[in-house]
Enzyme design. Structure first.
Site, PDB file in Angstrom:
ATOM      1  N   TYR A  56      12.470 -12.295  42.004  1.00 35.09           N
ATOM      2  CA  TYR A  56      12.830 -11.916  40.634  1.00 35.09           C
ATOM      3  C   TYR A  56      11.596 -12.065  39.734  1.00 35.09           C
ATOM      4  O   TYR A  56      11.082 -13.167  39.545  1.00 35.09           O
ATOM      5  CB  TYR A  56      13.973 -12.790  40.098  1.00 35.09           C
ATOM      6  CG  TYR A  56      15.305 -12.591  40.800  1.00 35.09           C
ATOM      7  CD1 TYR A  56      15.489 -11.610  41.783  1.00 35.09           C
ATOM      8  CD2 TYR A  56      16.404 -13.386  40.492  1.00 35.09           C
ATOM      9  CE1 TYR A  56      16.710 -11.438  42.426  1.00 35.09           C
ATOM     10  CE2 TYR A  56      17.637 -13.220  41.129  1.00 35.09           C
ATOM     11  CZ  TYR A  56      17.771 -12.239  42.096  1.00 35.09           C
ATOM     12  OH  TYR A  56      18.982 -12.078  42.732  1.00 35.09           O
ATOM     13  N   ILE A 241      28.245 -15.250  39.724  1.00 32.42           N
ATOM     14  CA  ILE A 241      27.015 -15.574  38.979  1.00 32.42           C
ATOM     15  C   ILE A 241      26.619 -14.440  38.023  1.00 32.42           C
ATOM     16  O   ILE A 241      25.564 -13.827  38.182  1.00 32.42           O
ATOM     17  CB  ILE A 241      25.857 -15.858  39.972  1.00 32.42           C
ATOM     18  CG1 ILE A 241      25.829 -14.807  41.100  1.00 32.42           C
ATOM     19  CG2 ILE A 241      25.957 -17.268  40.542  1.00 32.42           C
ATOM     20  CD1 ILE A 241      24.581 -14.853  41.970  1.00 32.42           C
ATOM     21  N   SER A 244      23.429 -12.408  31.847  1.00 29.89           N
ATOM     22  CA  SER A 244      23.434 -11.774  30.529  1.00 29.89           C
ATOM     23  C   SER A 244      22.269 -12.303  29.706  1.00 29.89           C
ATOM     24  O   SER A 244      21.878 -13.459  29.833  1.00 29.89           O
ATOM     25  CB  SER A 244      24.752 -12.069  29.808  1.00 29.89           C
ATOM     26  OG  SER A 244      24.683 -11.571  28.497  1.00 29.89           O
ATOM     27  N   ASN A 253      31.343 -15.483  29.294  1.00 25.43           N
ATOM     28  CA  ASN A 253      31.415 -15.519  30.760  1.00 25.43           C
ATOM     29  C   ASN A 253      31.764 -16.924  31.250  1.00 25.43           C
ATOM     30  O   ASN A 253      32.589 -17.103  32.148  1.00 25.43           O
ATOM     31  CB  ASN A 253      30.083 -15.056  31.366  1.00 25.43           C
ATOM     32  CG  ASN A 253      29.818 -13.584  31.100  1.00 25.43           C
ATOM     33  OD1 ASN A 253      30.715 -12.853  30.658  1.00 25.43           O
ATOM     34  ND2 ASN A 253      28.606 -13.132  31.350  1.00 25.43           N
TER      35      ASN A 253
HETATM   36  N1  LIG Z   1      21.454 -11.419  46.359  1.00 26.60           N
HETATM   37  C1  LIG Z   1      21.232 -10.213  45.882  1.00 26.60           C
HETATM   38  O1  LIG Z   1      20.755  -9.304  46.567  1.00 26.60           O
HETATM   39  C2  LIG Z   1      21.585  -9.949  44.454  1.00 26.60           C
HETATM   40  C3  LIG Z   1      21.640  -8.620  43.979  1.00 26.60           C
HETATM   41  C4  LIG Z   1      22.002  -8.433  42.638  1.00 26.60           C
HETATM   42  C5  LIG Z   1      22.285  -9.523  41.834  1.00 26.60           C
HETATM   43  N2  LIG Z   1      22.197 -10.806  42.330  1.00 26.60           N
HETATM   44  C6  LIG Z   1      22.472 -11.989  41.487  1.00 26.60           C
HETATM   45  O2  LIG Z   1      23.701 -11.811  40.788  1.00 26.60           O
HETATM   46  C7  LIG Z   1      23.467 -11.904  39.385  1.00 26.60           C
HETATM   47  C8  LIG Z   1      24.431 -11.013  38.629  1.00 26.60           C
HETATM   48  O3  LIG Z   1      24.321  -9.679  39.043  1.00 26.60           O
HETATM   49  P1  LIG Z   1      23.696  -8.541  38.130  1.00 26.60           P
HETATM   50  O4  LIG Z   1      22.735  -9.124  37.190  1.00 26.60           O
HETATM   51  O5  LIG Z   1      23.236  -7.478  39.070  1.00 26.60           O
HETATM   52  O6  LIG Z   1      24.984  -7.939  37.405  1.00 26.60           O
HETATM   53  P2  LIG Z   1      26.109  -8.494  36.419  1.00 26.60           P
HETATM   54  O7  LIG Z   1      25.883  -9.908  36.095  1.00 26.60           O
HETATM   55  O8  LIG Z   1      27.398  -8.084  36.994  1.00 26.60           O
HETATM   56  O9  LIG Z   1      25.860  -7.567  35.156  1.00 26.60           O
HETATM   57  C9  LIG Z   1      24.825  -7.802  34.263  1.00 26.60           C
HETATM   58  C10 LIG Z   1      24.986  -6.806  33.113  1.00 26.60           C
HETATM   59  O10 LIG Z   1      26.272  -6.976  32.518  1.00 26.60           O
HETATM   60  C11 LIG Z   1      26.157  -7.214  31.136  1.00 26.60           C
HETATM   61  N3  LIG Z   1      27.118  -8.289  30.803  1.00 26.60           N
HETATM   62  C12 LIG Z   1      27.216  -9.503  31.363  1.00 26.60           C
HETATM   63  N4  LIG Z   1      28.219 -10.215  30.823  1.00 26.60           N
HETATM   64  C13 LIG Z   1      28.771  -9.421  29.883  1.00 26.60           C
HETATM   65  C14 LIG Z   1      29.834  -9.590  28.953  1.00 26.60           C
HETATM   66  N5  LIG Z   1      30.539 -10.725  28.920  1.00 26.60           N
HETATM   67  N6  LIG Z   1      30.128  -8.558  28.117  1.00 26.60           N
HETATM   68  C15 LIG Z   1      29.426  -7.408  28.162  1.00 26.60           C
HETATM   69  N7  LIG Z   1      28.401  -7.192  29.025  1.00 26.60           N
HETATM   70  C16 LIG Z   1      28.072  -8.181  29.865  1.00 26.60           C
HETATM   71  C17 LIG Z   1      24.743  -7.665  30.892  1.00 26.60           C
HETATM   72  O11 LIG Z   1      24.290  -7.158  29.657  1.00 26.60           O
HETATM   73  P3  LIG Z   1      23.940  -8.140  28.400  1.00 26.60           P
HETATM   74  O12 LIG Z   1      22.636  -8.779  28.735  1.00 26.60           O
HETATM   75  O13 LIG Z   1      23.890  -7.206  27.251  1.00 26.60           O
HETATM   76  O14 LIG Z   1      25.074  -9.125  28.288  1.00 26.60           O
HETATM   77  C18 LIG Z   1      23.974  -7.029  32.033  1.00 26.60           C
HETATM   78  O15 LIG Z   1      23.524  -5.748  31.652  1.00 26.60           O
HETATM   79  C19 LIG Z   1      21.984 -11.495  39.252  1.00 26.60           C
HETATM   80  O16 LIG Z   1      21.471 -11.853  37.997  1.00 26.60           O
HETATM   81  C20 LIG Z   1      21.401 -12.215  40.424  1.00 26.60           C
HETATM   82  O17 LIG Z   1      21.251 -13.599  40.139  1.00 26.60           O
HETATM   83  C21 LIG Z   1      21.876 -11.017  43.622  1.00 26.60           C
END
Ligand SMILES: NC(=O)c1ccc[n+]([C@@H]2O[C@H](COP(=O)([O-])OP(=O)(O)OC[C@H]3O[C@@H](n4cnc5c(N)ncnc54)[C@H](OP(=O)(O)O)[C@@H]3O)[C@@H](O)[C@H]2O)c1
Length: 273
Positions: A56, A241, A244, A253
Site C-alpha cells: 500500500y 475492514i 474511509s 462504520n
Molecule cells: N487483501 C486484499 O487483496 C485487499 C484488496 C482490497 C482491499 N483490502 C483491504 O480492505 C480495505 C477495505 O476495502 P476497500 O478500501 O477496497 O473498499 P471499501 O472499504 O469497501 O470502500 C471504500 C470506499 O467506500 C467509501 N466509504 C466507506 N465508508 C463509507 C460510508 N460509511 N459512507 C459512504 N462511503 C463510504 C470510501 O469513501 P470515503 O473516503 O469518501 O468515505 C471509499 O471510497 C482496504 O482499505 C484494505 O485494507 C484488501
C-alpha cells in the site's frame, strides 16, 4: 464493538482498512494530511484493528500508521496490526526482509497478523514462504499468520504448511459479491476456526440507491453503508475492514458494528443479490 475470539485472541469484528491511505501503488505526499486525519479519527473513535500492507503506497501507508500510533500514545498491546507480504517477495530471504521493512516502517517490534497478500506467482514455492513465516512467529516478530485471496485448495495448503493456526483468509465479501461463499471458503472458515476478513465491504456502486437496503436503513435511522457492514458483522467468523477518508464515515462504520439486525432483515439482505 463485537469481537471474534480465535486461538486465544479477541479481535474486533470491524477494523480500519488502509488501501489508498498515503497513496495508491506509490506514495502520494499530497494525501498525507487527509490520511493522518483519517487515522487520528479512527484511533479517537476507538478502532484498534488496522489493516495495511507493504504494497500500500509502497510502504508509506505503514509509515503513516506508525506516525499516527506514536502521536496517539496508544498502548501497543491494545492494538491489532495486520500487514502483508507481497506475492513477489515470497522467497525465504525476501519474506524476512519484507517483514523487517514493515516493522521498521510501522515502528513496532511485532505485528499481530502477517498475511500473504496474494497467492504466490508461478515458480514461487509456498513451502519455502511458510518456512520463513513459521520462523517469524518463533522469533516473536509476528503473532499470527494468515493468507489473502486464497481459494479453498490454497487455504488448505497453507494450513498444512503453517506450524501455527491460520488466523484468517482475507477475501472480497460484500452484499453483491458472494464468490467466497460460492467457492466454499466461508463455510470452511466457519467450521475450522478461521476468520474470514471481508475486504471492500462497501465498495459497490448501487449500494446507496438499493431500495431494500435503504428501507432497512431508514427504519433504523442508519445509512445503507452501515446496514451493509452490519450484515457482515452479524455472520459468525466474519470480520471486516472498511476504509474511509471521511471522519463522519469512519465514525459511522465503527458504530455499524453495534447494529443488531433482526433475523428477518438479515434474511432479506442475504437474499438480495
Ligand atoms: N487483501 C486484499 O487483496 C485487499 C484488496 C482490497 C482491499 N483490502 C483491504 O480492505 C480495505 C477495505 O476495502 P476497500 O478500501 O477496497 O473498499 P471499501 O472499504 O469497501 O470502500 C471504500 C470506499 O467506500 C467509501 N466509504 C466507506 N465508508 C463509507 C460510508 N460509511 N459512507 C459512504 N462511503 C463510504 C470510501 O469513501 P470515503 O473516503 O469518501 O468515505 C471509499 O471510497 C482496504 O482499505 C484494505 O485494507 C484488501
Amino acid at each position: 464493538m463485537k469481537y471474534e475470539t480465535v486461538h486465544g485472541r479477541s479481535i474486533p469484528k470491524l477494523g480500519f482498512g488502509m488501501w489508498k491511505i498515503g497513496g495508491d501503488s506509490y506514495p502520494d505526499p499530497g494525501l498525507d494530511s487527509a490520511s493522518m486525519t483519517a487515522l487520528r479519527t479512527a484511533l479517537e473513535v476507538g478502532y484498534t484493528h488496522f489493516d495495511t500492507a507493504e504494497g500500500y503506497a509502497a510502504g508509506h501507508s505503514e509509515e503513516l500508521l506508525g506516525r499516527a500510533i506514536r502521536e496517539s500514545n496508544a498502548e501497543r498491546q491494545k492494538l491489532f496490526i495486520t500487514t502483508k507480504v507481497s506475492p513477489e517477495h515470497l522467497t525465504y530471504d525476501q519474506v524476512f526482509q519484507s517483514c523487517e521493512n514493515s516493522l521498521r516502517r510501522i515502528g513496532v517490534d511485532y505485528v499481530d497478523l502477517y498475511l500473504i497478500h496474494w497467492p504466490p506467482h508461478s515458480g514461487m514455492n509456498l513451502k519455502e514462504s511458510f518456512r520463513a513465516l513459521n520462523k517469524l512467529v518463533l522469533d516473536g516478530k509476528v503473532k499470527h499468520l494468515g493468507v489473502s485471496n486464497f481459494n479453498l485448495n490454497l487455504l488448505k495448503q497453507a494450513q498444512s504448511l503453517s506450524e501455527t493456526p491460520i488466523l484468517t483468509d482475507q477475501v472480497p465479501y460484500r452484499l453483491p459479491d458472494r464468490s467466497y461463499v460460492e467457492n466454499g471458503v466461508l463455510e470452511y472458515c466457519q467450521q475450522n476456526d478461521i476468520l474470514l476478513t471481508a475486504y471492500s465491504p462497501v465498495k459497490f456502486r448501487n449500494l446507496p440507491v438499493n431500495k431494500t437496503v435503504r428501507a432497512i436503513a431508514e427504519a433504523r435511522s442508519a445509512t445503507s453503508f452501515q446496514i451493509a457492514l452490519a450484515w457482515l458483522v452479524l455472520q459468525p467468523r466474519v470480520i471486516t475492514i472498511p476504509m474511509s477518508y471521511n471522519p463522519q464515515h469512519i465514525r459511522e462504520n465503527f458504530e455499524a458494528a453495534d447494529i443488531e439486525l433482526s433475523e428477518q432483515e438479515f434474511k432479506t439482505l442475504t437474499g438480495l443479490y
